[in-house]
Design a protein around this motif. Sequence first.
Motif, PDB file in Angstrom:
ATOM      1  N   GLY A 150      35.051 -41.309  56.076  1.00 39.65           N
ATOM      2  CA  GLY A 150      34.264 -42.260  55.290  1.00 39.65           C
ATOM      3  C   GLY A 150      32.776 -42.199  55.583  1.00 39.65           C
ATOM      4  N   MET A 151      32.300 -40.995  55.950  1.00 42.89           N
ATOM      5  CA  MET A 151      30.857 -40.805  56.135  1.00 42.89           C
ATOM      6  C   MET A 151      30.259 -40.322  54.833  1.00 42.89           C
ATOM      7  N   GLY A 152      29.094 -40.825  54.473  1.00 43.46           N
ATOM      8  CA  GLY A 152      28.408 -40.366  53.271  1.00 43.46           C
ATOM      9  C   GLY A 152      29.126 -40.815  52.014  1.00 43.46           C
ATOM     10  N   ASN A 153      28.681 -40.265  50.886  1.00 45.52           N
ATOM     11  CA  ASN A 153      29.258 -40.648  49.599  1.00 45.52           C
ATOM     12  C   ASN A 153      30.147 -39.512  49.084  1.00 45.52           C
ATOM     13  N   LEU A 154      31.413 -39.563  49.484  1.00 39.36           N
ATOM     14  CA  LEU A 154      32.355 -38.502  49.126  1.00 39.36           C
ATOM     15  C   LEU A 154      32.596 -38.471  47.617  1.00 39.36           C
ATOM     16  N   LYS A 155      32.650 -39.654  47.030  1.00 45.77           N
ATOM     17  CA  LYS A 155      32.907 -39.747  45.593  1.00 45.77           C
ATOM     18  C   LYS A 155      31.816 -38.977  44.819  1.00 45.77           C
ATOM     19  N   ALA A 156      30.562 -39.168  45.212  1.00 47.11           N
ATOM     20  CA  ALA A 156      29.454 -38.475  44.532  1.00 47.11           C
ATOM     21  C   ALA A 156      29.566 -36.966  44.741  1.00 47.11           C
ATOM     22  N   GLN A 157      29.989 -36.551  45.937  1.00 48.32           N
ATOM     23  CA  GLN A 157      30.160 -35.117  46.207  1.00 48.32           C
ATOM     24  C   GLN A 157      31.254 -34.529  45.306  1.00 48.32           C
ATOM     25  N   VAL A 158      32.343 -35.242  45.164  1.00 43.32           N
ATOM     26  CA  VAL A 158      33.441 -34.770  44.309  1.00 43.32           C
ATOM     27  C   VAL A 158      32.956 -34.656  42.863  1.00 43.32           C
ATOM     28  N   GLU A 159      32.198 -35.621  42.428  1.00 41.90           N
ATOM     29  CA  GLU A 159      31.725 -35.625  41.026  1.00 41.90           C
ATOM     30  C   GLU A 159      30.745 -34.487  40.743  1.00 41.90           C
ATOM     31  N   LYS A 160      30.133 -33.939  41.791  1.00 39.96           N
ATOM     32  CA  LYS A 160      29.272 -32.756  41.584  1.00 39.96           C
ATOM     33  C   LYS A 160      30.112 -31.513  41.274  1.00 39.96           C
ATOM     34  N   LEU A 161      31.367 -31.528  41.714  1.00 40.24           N
ATOM     35  CA  LEU A 161      32.222 -30.344  41.582  1.00 40.24           C
ATOM     36  C   LEU A 161      33.139 -30.402  40.361  1.00 40.24           C
ATOM     37  N   THR A 162      33.549 -31.596  39.970  1.00 37.64           N
ATOM     38  CA  THR A 162      34.447 -31.714  38.813  1.00 37.64           C
ATOM     39  C   THR A 162      34.213 -33.046  38.095  1.00 37.64           C
ATOM     40  N   ASP A 163      34.370 -33.017  36.767  1.00 38.00           N
ATOM     41  CA  ASP A 163      34.269 -34.280  36.013  1.00 38.00           C
ATOM     42  C   ASP A 163      35.641 -34.724  35.506  1.00 38.00           C
ATOM     43  N   LYS A 164      36.706 -34.075  36.000  1.00 38.44           N
ATOM     44  CA  LYS A 164      38.066 -34.445  35.571  1.00 38.44           C
ATOM     45  C   LYS A 164      38.481 -35.774  36.218  1.00 38.44           C
ATOM     46  N   PRO A 165      39.336 -36.552  35.516  1.00 37.46           N
ATOM     47  CA  PRO A 165      39.871 -37.773  36.144  1.00 37.46           C
ATOM     48  C   PRO A 165      40.516 -37.422  37.486  1.00 37.46           C
TER      49      PRO A 165
ATOM     50  N   ILE B  62      36.020 -29.272  51.346  1.00 35.10           N
ATOM     51  CA  ILE B  62      34.857 -30.116  51.619  1.00 35.10           C
ATOM     52  C   ILE B  62      34.969 -30.537  53.077  1.00 35.10           C
ATOM     53  N   ARG B  63      34.008 -30.088  53.909  1.00 37.42           N
ATOM     54  CA  ARG B  63      34.120 -30.380  55.343  1.00 37.42           C
ATOM     55  C   ARG B  63      33.118 -31.452  55.760  1.00 37.42           C
ATOM     56  N   SER B  64      33.592 -32.376  56.562  1.00 39.11           N
ATOM     57  CA  SER B  64      32.740 -33.420  57.126  1.00 39.11           C
ATOM     58  C   SER B  64      33.255 -33.745  58.518  1.00 39.11           C
ATOM     59  N   MET B  65      32.382 -33.659  59.529  1.00 38.82           N
ATOM     60  CA  MET B  65      32.788 -34.073  60.874  1.00 38.82           C
ATOM     61  C   MET B  65      34.053 -33.374  61.366  1.00 38.82           C
ATOM     62  N   MET B  66      34.095 -32.066  61.266  1.00 38.72           N
ATOM     63  CA  MET B  66      35.217 -31.278  61.805  1.00 38.72           C
ATOM     64  C   MET B  66      36.541 -31.491  61.090  1.00 38.72           C
ATOM     65  N   VAL B  67      36.515 -32.146  59.929  1.00 38.20           N
ATOM     66  CA  VAL B  67      37.763 -32.279  59.172  1.00 38.20           C
ATOM     67  C   VAL B  67      37.552 -31.736  57.764  1.00 38.20           C
ATOM     68  N   GLN B  68      38.553 -31.022  57.279  1.00 39.32           N
ATOM     69  CA  GLN B  68      38.470 -30.446  55.943  1.00 39.32           C
ATOM     70  C   GLN B  68      39.291 -31.250  54.949  1.00 39.32           C
ATOM     71  N   MET B  69      38.640 -31.572  53.840  1.00 39.96           N
ATOM     72  CA  MET B  69      39.335 -32.163  52.711  1.00 39.96           C
ATOM     73  C   MET B  69      39.410 -31.069  51.643  1.00 39.96           C
ATOM     74  N   PHE B  70      40.267 -31.253  50.660  1.00 35.11           N
ATOM     75  CA  PHE B  70      40.395 -30.235  49.621  1.00 35.11           C
ATOM     76  C   PHE B  70      40.353 -30.885  48.244  1.00 35.11           C
ATOM     77  N   LEU B  71      39.696 -30.201  47.325  1.00 33.89           N
ATOM     78  CA  LEU B  71      39.600 -30.666  45.944  1.00 33.89           C
ATOM     79  C   LEU B  71      40.171 -29.572  45.054  1.00 33.89           C
ATOM     80  N   ILE B  72      41.074 -29.971  44.166  1.00 34.13           N
ATOM     81  CA  ILE B  72      41.751 -29.019  43.291  1.00 34.13           C
ATOM     82  C   ILE B  72      41.596 -29.531  41.868  1.00 34.13           C
ATOM     83  N   ALA B  73      41.104 -28.701  40.970  1.00 34.92           N
ATOM     84  CA  ALA B  73      40.954 -29.147  39.582  1.00 34.92           C
ATOM     85  C   ALA B  73      41.892 -28.362  38.679  1.00 34.92           C
ATOM     86  N   GLY B  74      42.565 -29.061  37.780  1.00 30.12           N
ATOM     87  CA  GLY B  74      43.355 -28.428  36.735  1.00 30.12           C
ATOM     88  C   GLY B  74      42.632 -28.599  35.407  1.00 30.12           C
TER      89      GLY B  74
END
Length: 267
Positions: A39-54, A15-27
């Motif tokens: 801390g730009m935008g709603n990262l939490k909502a973006q993550v929830e679009k990709l996975t519903d795991k805790p 997940i890229r924002s402002m020249m920095v990459q974050m990573f999301l891994i689901a098991g």
Amino acid sequence: MNYEVRQLGKDTWMIRSMMVQMFLIAGTEKAMLIDTGAGMGNLKAQVEKLTDKPLIVVNTHGHVDHAGGNFQFKEVWMHADDFSAADWMCTLSERQEYVRSRLAVFAPEQTQEAVDSLQPCVDYEKKALTEGQVFDLGDRELEVIFTPGHTHGSVCFLDRRYRRIFTGDTVNYGMLLQKSYECTALSVYVESLKKLLARGGEFDTVLRCHGEPVGTKGDIQIVMGMVQRIISGEVSGEHFVNPMRDCWNYNFGQKYSVSYDGPDAEL
Ligand SMILES: [Zn+2]
């Protein structure tokens, strides 16, 4: 605020924002978010679009472009040595300054709107990572490896099953190693790179937070070689001063560079 999302393999996203990459891994049981951007935008909502795991949220280190969105989550794991950096470097005014300086370079027309859109931080719980700690996501595990250098509390996360390591800013094209940015002496950093290479039999892919995200363990060797050449005095750098920085830059070809406090600094 739109994020750029790229799938890097099974249940793994950049997940890229402002020249920095974050990573999301689901098991199969849980998911892990590595870093939270500025801390730009709603990262939490973006993550929830990709996975519903805790979700488990971790930081590779406490710099503003990696821990600046921590306040959007209830608790975040990071190295205790970067707790204070994650506070003083990630205030609203530091985040505004970061966004202003980056956008001024590549999207000046968006700068004011982006700065105005930043939300103030709210308290969250910091949890201390330990060396060798394992996060069990169900069918995959992530192991914590301490790698001080870029900051005192920098860590990497090893995904042994998929033979990947998430290196934060420990392995980048442009290596920032200035003490005013909470970095260690160069020799400490070299020891961390040796430690990663000693574990090289367990991974093939290096995932970086800046520039092209997907690299190889050869990148670790390249960065270590650069820093060792600075320590040995084989290469010379250029003194660089502006109102925000006073450092020495060492360029290694077009892609790679190191900046640190210079020849008089403790090595
Ligand atoms: Zn950093």
